[in-house]
Scaffold this motif. Structure first.
Motif, PDB file in Angstrom:
ATOM      1  N   UNK A 164       0.836  -1.192   0.000  1.00 61.77           N
ATOM      2  CA  UNK A 164       0.000   0.000   0.000  1.00 61.77           C
ATOM      3  C   UNK A 164       0.876   1.249   0.000  1.00 61.77           C
ATOM      4  N   UNK A 165       0.704   2.088  -1.009  1.00 65.64           N
ATOM      5  CA  UNK A 165       1.620   3.206  -1.263  1.00 65.64           C
ATOM      6  C   UNK A 165       0.861   4.520  -1.393  1.00 65.64           C
ATOM      7  N   UNK A 166       1.416   5.573  -0.772  1.00 64.52           N
ATOM      8  CA  UNK A 166       0.825   6.903  -0.875  1.00 64.52           C
ATOM      9  C   UNK A 166       1.935   7.907  -1.203  1.00 64.52           C
ATOM     10  N   UNK A 167       1.996   8.405  -2.434  1.00 68.54           N
ATOM     11  CA  UNK A 167       2.963   9.457  -2.759  1.00 68.54           C
ATOM     12  C   UNK A 167       2.627  10.728  -1.982  1.00 68.54           C
ATOM     13  N   UNK A 168       3.666  11.337  -1.390  1.00 67.75           N
ATOM     14  CA  UNK A 168       3.465  12.501  -0.529  1.00 67.75           C
ATOM     15  C   UNK A 168       4.625  13.458  -0.704  1.00 67.75           C
ATOM     16  N   UNK A 169       4.297  14.713  -0.985  1.00 64.34           N
ATOM     17  CA  UNK A 169       5.346  15.693  -1.272  1.00 64.34           C
ATOM     18  C   UNK A 169       6.222  15.998  -0.061  1.00 64.34           C
ATOM     19  N   UNK A 170       5.728  15.696   1.147  1.00 65.15           N
ATOM     20  CA  UNK A 170       6.491  15.989   2.365  1.00 65.15           C
ATOM     21  C   UNK A 170       7.156  14.737   2.939  1.00 65.15           C
ATOM     22  N   UNK A 171       7.276  13.693   2.154  1.00 67.11           N
ATOM     23  CA  UNK A 171       7.927  12.466   2.619  1.00 67.11           C
ATOM     24  C   UNK A 171       9.328  12.796   3.159  1.00 67.11           C
ATOM     25  N   UNK A 172       9.542  12.544   4.455  1.00 71.39           N
ATOM     26  CA  UNK A 172      10.768  12.971   5.130  1.00 71.39           C
ATOM     27  C   UNK A 172      11.964  12.045   4.899  1.00 71.39           C
ATOM     28  N   UNK A 173      11.714  10.771   4.715  1.00 71.30           N
ATOM     29  CA  UNK A 173      12.812   9.805   4.581  1.00 71.30           C
ATOM     30  C   UNK A 173      13.279   9.633   3.141  1.00 71.30           C
ATOM     31  N   UNK A 174      12.615  10.344   2.226  1.00 69.93           N
ATOM     32  CA  UNK A 174      12.941  10.243   0.791  1.00 69.93           C
ATOM     33  C   UNK A 174      12.807   8.811   0.281  1.00 69.93           C
ATOM     34  N   UNK A 175      11.839   8.086   0.828  1.00 72.59           N
ATOM     35  CA  UNK A 175      11.572   6.740   0.324  1.00 72.59           C
ATOM     36  C   UNK A 175      11.047   6.831  -1.101  1.00 72.59           C
ATOM     37  N   UNK A 176      11.618   6.051  -2.001  1.00 69.82           N
ATOM     38  CA  UNK A 176      11.139   5.999  -3.378  1.00 69.82           C
ATOM     39  C   UNK A 176      10.375   4.705  -3.590  1.00 69.82           C
ATOM     40  N   UNK A 177       9.722   4.580  -4.747  1.00 68.88           N
ATOM     41  CA  UNK A 177       9.052   3.320  -5.071  1.00 68.88           C
ATOM     42  C   UNK A 177      10.071   2.186  -5.121  1.00 68.88           C
ATOM     43  N   UNK A 178      11.269   2.471  -5.634  1.00 74.47           N
ATOM     44  CA  UNK A 178      12.332   1.452  -5.682  1.00 74.47           C
ATOM     45  C   UNK A 178      12.683   0.970  -4.282  1.00 74.47           C
ATOM     46  N   UNK A 179      12.733   1.895  -3.314  1.00 74.53           N
ATOM     47  CA  UNK A 179      13.043   1.504  -1.932  1.00 74.53           C
ATOM     48  C   UNK A 179      11.980   0.567  -1.371  1.00 74.53           C
ATOM     49  N   UNK A 180      10.719   0.850  -1.685  1.00 75.07           N
ATOM     50  CA  UNK A 180       9.611   0.039  -1.183  1.00 75.07           C
ATOM     51  C   UNK A 180       9.731  -1.402  -1.672  1.00 75.07           C
ATOM     52  N   UNK A 181      10.223  -1.573  -2.895  1.00 74.58           N
ATOM     53  CA  UNK A 181      10.332  -2.910  -3.480  1.00 74.58           C
ATOM     54  C   UNK A 181      11.729  -3.517  -3.324  1.00 74.58           C
TER      55      UNK A 181
END
Length: 243
Positions: A164-181
């Motif tokens: 479950x993914x939610x793109x967010x402009x204020x994402x603090x950890x700079x997690x990318x979609x690549x990181x999630x996978x």
């Protein structure tokens, strides 16, 4: 070869028939006639090579020659705020072409459009069918009724083995979609949440995080609803299928 939708109930015992607007389109616009070979699909994974045994403006029929079955190997449910004007129709078309399984409109605190008429839904369904026809897809992307954001979140987290993914402009950890996978988990699909033009409010994001939805960044630029939806969908499809 063109690929035309036929309702599953209109395909029986190696025969099929088409009526209404579709029959008019195939015979008068696309100029198919009796004896021509034609490709049809039933919207639930089956594609058929067939030959027309009769053709006309109001009714067509034919015989099945061969069949195949294909469904997306990775499912995406796109929970999206509704963009203004005709941009939602454009988004439906492009998501249908990409292979998105379901698109579910979501009402957030900053949403402008919150509901649709039955006539609108009929139009959306026609756009989805046309997208499958155009790209050679055997199934049809479903379009759900609008849900409020929290209900959508609760629904999404019940899907087993989905990320479950939610793109967010204020994402603090700079997690990318690549990181999630990046871990070894093989997911069957993904639920993606796209916010409205003004973005999600902080309490909405905090709620999503509290029930296990992961936030990601799509970079420094602020994207429109439909741009963000397609961008993250392509990225998730790429990494999801690769796994």
């Amino acid at each position: 070869m063109p690929h035309f939708y036929v309702k599953p109930e209109n395909i029986k015992n190696s025969e099929f028939y088409i009526d209404g607007e579709q029959s008019h389109y195939i015979s008068d616009v696309r100029r198919f006639k009796t004896g021509d070979e034609i490709m049809i699909f039933d919207g639930i994974g089956n594609s058929y090579k067939a030959v027309l045994t009769s053709s006309g403006k109001k009714h067509m029929a034919g015989k099945i020659i061969s069949s195949s079955y294909n469904m997306p190997e990775f499912s995406i449910n796109l929970y999206t705020a509704i963009p203004k004007g005709d941009r939602f129709e454009w988004l439906i078309e492009k998501c249908g072409e990409l292979g998105i399984s379901n698109i579910i409109p979501v009402n957030t605190k900053r949403s402008v459009i919150t509901s649709f008429s039955d006539n609108k839904f009929e139009r959306f369904e026609k756009i989805s069918i046309a997208a499958s026809s155009q790209c050679g897809r055997n199934d049809i992307m479903k379009i759900g009724k609008p849900l409020d954001f929290r209900t959508a979140c609760k629904k999404a987290v019940t899907d087993k083995n989905f990320i479950n993914i939610l793109p967010w402009e204020a994402e603090q950890k700079s997690n990318s979609v690549a990181d999630i996978f990046s871990n070894e988990t093989k997911y069957e699909g993904a639920n993606i949440f796209i916010g409205p033009e003004g973005g999600f409010e902080n309490d909405e994001v905090n709620y999503a995080l509290s029930i296990g939805i992961k936030t990601v960044t799509l970079g420094k630029n602020i994207l429109r609803v439909e741009t963000a939806a397609l961008t993250v969908s392509v990225l998730v499809l790429n990494y999801g299928i690769r796994k």
